[in-house]
Design a protein around this motif. Structure first.
Motif, short mmCIF file in Angstrom:
data_model
loop_
_atom_site.label_atom_id
_atom_site.label_comp_id
_atom_site.label_asym_id
_atom_site.label_seq_id
_atom_site.Cartn_x
_atom_site.Cartn_y
_atom_site.Cartn_z
N MET A 170 0.81 -1.20 -0.05
CA MET A 170 0.13 0.07 -0.25
C MET A 170 0.90 1.12 -0.10
O MET A 170 1.64 1.44 0.81
N SER A 171 0.63 2.33 -0.85
CA SER A 171 1.50 3.39 -0.93
C SER A 171 1.05 4.31 0.32
O SER A 171 0.13 4.26 0.72
N GLN A 172 2.28 4.99 0.56
CA GLN A 172 2.17 6.12 1.50
C GLN A 172 2.80 7.20 1.14
O GLN A 172 3.80 7.25 0.45
N ALA A 173 2.61 8.45 1.86
CA ALA A 173 3.09 9.61 1.64
C ALA A 173 4.25 9.54 2.74
O ALA A 173 3.89 9.12 4.08
N THR A 174 5.33 10.54 2.50
CA THR A 174 6.27 10.84 3.90
C THR A 174 5.63 12.07 4.48
O THR A 174 4.74 12.72 3.79
N ASP A 175 6.07 12.19 5.69
CA ASP A 175 5.49 13.22 6.71
C ASP A 175 6.10 14.51 6.14
O ASP A 175 7.34 14.52 5.40
N ILE A 176 5.42 15.48 5.98
CA ILE A 176 5.48 16.90 5.51
C ILE A 176 6.35 17.54 6.77
O ILE A 176 5.73 17.49 7.75
N ASP A 177 6.97 18.85 6.69
CA ASP A 177 7.61 19.23 7.45
C ASP A 177 6.97 20.34 8.31
O ASP A 177 5.50 20.57 7.95
N ALA A 178 7.43 20.53 9.30
CA ALA A 178 6.48 21.37 10.30
C ALA A 178 6.10 22.66 9.94
O ALA A 178 5.08 23.27 10.37
N GLY A 179 6.70 23.11 8.96
CA GLY A 179 6.17 24.54 8.18
C GLY A 179 5.21 24.43 7.19
O GLY A 179 4.81 25.18 6.75
N SER A 180 4.61 23.30 6.90
CA SER A 180 3.88 22.88 5.76
C SER A 180 2.39 23.18 6.01
O SER A 180 2.03 23.34 7.29
N THR A 181 1.62 23.11 5.31
CA THR A 181 0.14 23.51 5.31
C THR A 181 -0.52 22.34 4.74
O THR A 181 -0.34 22.13 3.70
N VAL A 182 -1.64 21.99 5.41
CA VAL A 182 -2.64 21.10 4.94
C VAL A 182 -3.94 21.70 4.89
O VAL A 182 -4.50 22.25 5.86
N ALA A 183 -4.66 22.01 3.82
CA ALA A 183 -5.58 22.46 3.64
C ALA A 183 -6.87 21.49 3.30
O ALA A 183 -6.52 20.76 2.37
N ILE A 184 -8.07 21.95 3.67
CA ILE A 184 -9.06 21.33 3.77
C ILE A 184 -10.29 21.73 3.24
O ILE A 184 -10.65 22.83 3.62
N ILE A 185 -10.90 21.15 2.19
CA ILE A 185 -12.21 21.96 1.49
C ILE A 185 -13.11 21.29 1.76
O ILE A 185 -13.37 20.00 1.48
N GLY A 186 -14.13 21.63 2.64
CA GLY A 186 -15.36 20.97 3.00
C GLY A 186 -15.33 20.96 4.45
O GLY A 186 -14.65 20.38 5.33
N GLY A 187 -16.61 21.35 4.98
CA GLY A 187 -16.85 21.52 6.49
C GLY A 187 -18.10 20.66 6.95
O GLY A 187 -18.59 20.81 7.68
#
Length: 423
Positions: free
Chosen positions: A1-18
């Motif tokens: 199963m594919s995985q993404a590596t952890d993104i650094d502490a200065g990165s931003t995750v945006a979520i569209i949808g409340g």
């Protein structure tokens, strides 16, 4: 199963949808150890809320809007989630990894989660824009509908699915005259066996609901004032008088943003086993997403289910944080009508054998769906304890005889054990 590596502490995750999916992903990202910025965009001004009670307890006035809230404000505060409610994302620039808001503001992201949900499917027939024709998807929709629920009024519901039948149950208890028009030969035709459909039709009719199946709506005609709906016209010449109408004919996934951004769309935003889209930095979860190959079902599937949306949220939060994705589980659903609690697990499509435990003449039974001798789905009515055992049988892909499943004297736990020993 594919995985993404952890993104650094200065990165931003945006979520569209409340909705619930977006809210779950936002808080779980922090719980999984993401140290960067988390921004949640929601078009509605409400905190993320639960939609299933809209057509049940909230519509009936049994609970207020506060009871719909999925997570209290403190949960977002503790997780450091920036809530941008009442703000619509108008575009995704994948190359620059930026979101363009309707206000004109531009927001950068490193990873993006699209949890845009869906909208009520509309009827495109003559008269569909008349007043007093309603859809039900949001708090605002219910607030428009509640004043209509007055004793003696004539309500016509187009669609005999979950929403239509749940609405009918509330309305008939309020003293309205209720007619359900269903285009298929039976209600709940896409999700249940004929025996279960017949049970629900019989129960609703006994409560006073008129149900007409095999009926195609061809248009709406105005009442005396020329503005409000007065009748629903059907293809066979039938005309059904109405003071107001609820249309409940399914959901359209909100894929427009993703499509405009060039993501692959195939009946929804196409995602892999960890809900990643065709862009490795963008994920999609919930009603707007279609599994290219669902981890448990092992086939292409778009699931309109809160448990599925939450499972996808958990997966995405883990993967973005660089952790293993949890194993996929069998989908499940529920519907509350009158004093009937319907709990469904698995997908019954393609079954070749049906076993009913209990009697459909009463108000407590389970319908088991089998394919090649294995349990693939179950519909439980007012049997919550046995429903949990049913989920286990489905999860184990247990090979069990229909005769034993239908025998109320044989405990389901013993069937689970026997199937496991024989596997």
């Amino acid at each position: 199963m594919s995985q993404a590596t952890d993104i650094d502490a200065g990165s931003t995750v945006a979520i569209i949808g409340g909705g619930q999916a977006g809210a779950e992903a936002a808080t779980l990202l922090r719980q999984n150890g993401h140290k960067g910025r988390i921004i949640l965009f929601g078009e509605e001004k409400h905190l993320p809320y639960m939609r299933p009670p809209l057509s049940k307890a909230y519509l009936a006035g049994e609970i207020g809007a506060d009871a719909l809230i999925y997570k209290a404000p403190v949960a977002y505060e503790k997780a450091g989630v920036e809530l941008r409610l009442g703000q619509r994302v108008a575009g995704i620039d994948r190359e620059a990894r930026r979101l363009r808001l309707e206000s004109g503001e531009s927001v950068a992201y490193d990873k993006l989660v699209i949890a845009a949900g869906g909208r009520a499917r509309e009827l495109s027939v003559p008269g569909a824009k008349l007043r007093n024709i309603f859809y039900l998807r949001t708090i605002a929709d219910v607030e428009l509908l509640q004043p209509q629920l007055q004793p003696g009024r004539r309500l016509v519901i187009v669609g005999g699915g979950y929403v239509g039948l749940e609405f009918a149950a509330v309305a008939i208890k309020r003293g309205l005259r209720v007619t359900v028009l269903e285009g298929a030969p039976r209600v709940l035709a896409r999700v249940t066996a004929p025996e279960v459909s017949a049970f629900y039709e019989r129960f609703h009719r006994a409560a006073g609901v008129e149900i007409l199946t095999g009926v195609a709506v061809s248009g709406f005609t105005p009442g005396p004032d020329g503005e409000n709906v007065g009748a629903v016209q059907c293809g066979d010449g039938l005309s059904v008088a109405a003071d107001f109408v609820l249309v409940g004919i399914g959901l359209v996934p909100n894929t427009e943003l993703a499509e405009a951004a060039g993501l692959v769309i195939d009946g929804g935003i196409l995602v892999d086993d960890v809900s990643r889209t065709s862009d490795p930095d963008i994920f999609a979860i919930g009603d707007c997403a279609v599994h290219a190959r669902h981890g448990f079902l092992q086939r292409k599937m778009r699931l309109e289910s809160v448990p599925n949306a939450l499972e996808q949220a958990r997966t995405v939060a883990a993967v973005i944080a660089g952790k293993p994705a949890p194993a996929a589980t069998a989908p499940w659903f529920w519907s509350d009508q009158y004093d009937l609690k319907l709990q469904m697990a698995g997908i019954s499509e393609g079954y070749d054998e049906l076993a009913i435990r209990g009697s459909t003449e009463g108000a407590s039974f389970i319908a088991f769906y089998l394919k090649d001798g294995r349990v693939i789905a179950a519909d439980a009515i007012n049997r919550p304890a046995e429903f949990m055992a049913s989920k286990r049988l489905i999860a184990d892909r247990a090979k069990v005889s229909a005769k034993d499943l239908a025998d109320d004297s044989v405990p389901l736990k013993s069937l689970i054990a026997a199937a496991a020993a024989a596997a």
